[in-house]
Write a protein that holds these residues in place. Structure first.
Motif, PDB file in Angstrom:
ATOM      1  N   THR A 284       0.853  -1.193   0.000  1.00 28.57           N
ATOM      2  CA  THR A 284       0.000   0.000   0.000  1.00 28.57           C
ATOM      3  C   THR A 284       0.887   1.241   0.000  1.00 28.57           C
TER       4      THR A 284
ATOM      5  N   SER B  76      -3.155   4.162 -16.460  1.00 27.33           N
ATOM      6  CA  SER B  76      -3.441   2.741 -16.708  1.00 27.33           C
ATOM      7  C   SER B  76      -2.352   2.102 -17.547  1.00 27.33           C
TER       8      SER B  76
ATOM      9  N   SER C  83       1.537  -4.076 -10.175  1.00 28.35           N
ATOM     10  CA  SER C  83       0.239  -3.414 -10.087  1.00 28.35           C
ATOM     11  C   SER C  83      -0.791  -4.293  -9.392  1.00 28.35           C
TER      12      SER C  83
ATOM     13  N   LEU D 205      -2.724  -3.134  -5.972  1.00 30.93           N
ATOM     14  CA  LEU D 205      -4.186  -3.065  -5.893  1.00 30.93           C
ATOM     15  C   LEU D 205      -4.727  -4.020  -4.832  1.00 30.93           C
TER      16      LEU D 205
ATOM     17  N   SER E  80      -3.943  -2.493  -1.406  1.00 28.96           N
ATOM     18  CA  SER E  80      -4.776  -1.325  -1.137  1.00 28.96           C
ATOM     19  C   SER E  80      -6.224  -1.720  -0.858  1.00 28.96           C
ATOM     20  N   ASN E  81      -6.733  -2.711  -1.599  1.00 28.73           N
ATOM     21  CA  ASN E  81      -8.116  -3.145  -1.403  1.00 28.73           C
ATOM     22  C   ASN E  81      -8.295  -3.926  -0.106  1.00 28.73           C
TER      23      ASN E  81
ATOM     24  N   THR F 223      -3.767   4.240   3.071  1.00 34.00           N
ATOM     25  CA  THR F 223      -5.004   4.179   2.297  1.00 34.00           C
ATOM     26  C   THR F 223      -5.661   5.555   2.233  1.00 34.00           C
TER      27      THR F 223
ATOM     28  N   ASP G 273      -6.293   7.882  -1.195  1.00 32.86           N
ATOM     29  CA  ASP G 273      -7.596   8.432  -1.565  1.00 32.86           C
ATOM     30  C   ASP G 273      -7.551   9.950  -1.662  1.00 32.86           C
TER      31      ASP G 273
ATOM     32  N   GLN H 199     -13.390   4.643  -8.002  1.00 34.89           N
ATOM     33  CA  GLN H 199     -13.810   3.269  -7.726  1.00 34.89           C
ATOM     34  C   GLN H 199     -14.022   2.490  -9.020  1.00 34.89           C
TER      35      GLN H 199
ATOM     36  N   TRP I 242     -12.486   3.104 -11.857  1.00 33.95           N
ATOM     37  CA  TRP I 242     -11.156   2.879 -12.438  1.00 33.95           C
ATOM     38  C   TRP I 242     -10.466   1.690 -11.793  1.00 33.95           C
ATOM     39  N   TYR I 243     -10.523   1.599 -10.457  1.00 32.64           N
ATOM     40  CA  TYR I 243      -9.924   0.466  -9.762  1.00 32.64           C
ATOM     41  C   TYR I 243     -10.513  -0.844 -10.274  1.00 32.64           C
TER      42      TYR I 243
ATOM     43  N   GLN J 218      -8.567  -3.887 -12.227  1.00 32.89           N
ATOM     44  CA  GLN J 218      -8.548  -5.234 -11.665  1.00 32.89           C
ATOM     45  C   GLN J 218      -9.013  -6.261 -12.689  1.00 32.89           C
TER      46      GLN J 218
END
Length: 204
Positions: free
Chosen positions: A69, A104, A114, A118, A121-122, A132, A136, A165, A167-168, A172
């Motif tokens: 993260t 991207s 990447s 991700l 972070s998630n 985190t 944001d 959100q 984009w994430y 993924q």
């Protein structure tokens, strides 16, 4: 599987030397994470590559979730430094879409790293992984600057959060092999038009 982030906050560097050690750790994790998945990265390996004691690594990053993260936060900060005010007449949705498409492409050039960023972070909880909140906040500022908004309304903040959100999720899907780069670009531009067109209309 990477273990869930330890239930304590990372230590913050308080001197130039400590800041340098923390940066060395992040650079080492970035290099190793570009070649190995999150599950295969070993904390002692990162510590050795960074030239720090394992205890120092755990002081700043209590788990791999904290560590990657932190890597993502560093990437977002670099992106923020590159953002410029859009040219006059540029539609907000186009300015944001261009920025996210560029980001991207950069991320998809390092798919292993990447995916780790991700996932970390998630998985991270804001109560124990302070990065985190930084991610944001920085991303919100980046997108608002791309739109050209200096004093955002509550609706502006909400729309930008929804774009983030979306984009994430698109990223993924691509990292999971479910979408191509062309799909990513098309989905990002469509999402920006749908979510940010009201801001364009209001401005006009």
């Amino acid at each position: 599987m990477a273990r869930i982030a330890a239930a304590r906050l990372s230590a913050e560097p308080s001197s130039p030397e400590q800041h340098d050690r923390r940066q060395r750790i992040l650079r080492a994790a970035t290099r190793i994470g570009a070649e190995k998945s999150l599950e295969r990265v070993q904390m002692h390996e990162v510590a050795k590559a960074a030239g720090v004691a394992i205890g120092t690594l755990y002081r700043y990053f209590p788990s791999k979730i904290h560590l990657f993260t932190g890597v993502m936060a560093a990437q977002v900060e670099r992106l923020r430094a590159q953002v410029t005010v859009p040219a006059p007449g540029t539609a907000p949705e186009d300015a944001v879409a261009d920025l996210l498409v560029q980001a991207s492409r950069h991320l998809m050039a390092q798919p292993v790293l990447s995916a780790s960023m991700l996932h970390a972070s998630n998985t991270a909880h804001a109560a124990t992984v302070a990065e985190t909140v930084r991610i944001d906040t920085a991303f919100r500022e980046i997108l608002l600057r791309a739109v050209g908004i200096e004093v955002p309304t509550a609706q502006d903040v909400t729309l930008v959060r929804l774009v983030m959100q979306c984009w994430y999720g698109v990223l993924q899907s691509s990292l999971n092999g479910r979408a191509s780069m062309a799909d990513i670009e098309g989905d990002i531009r469509l999402a920006c038009r749908l979510l940010l067109a009201p801001r364009s209309n209001a401005a006009r």
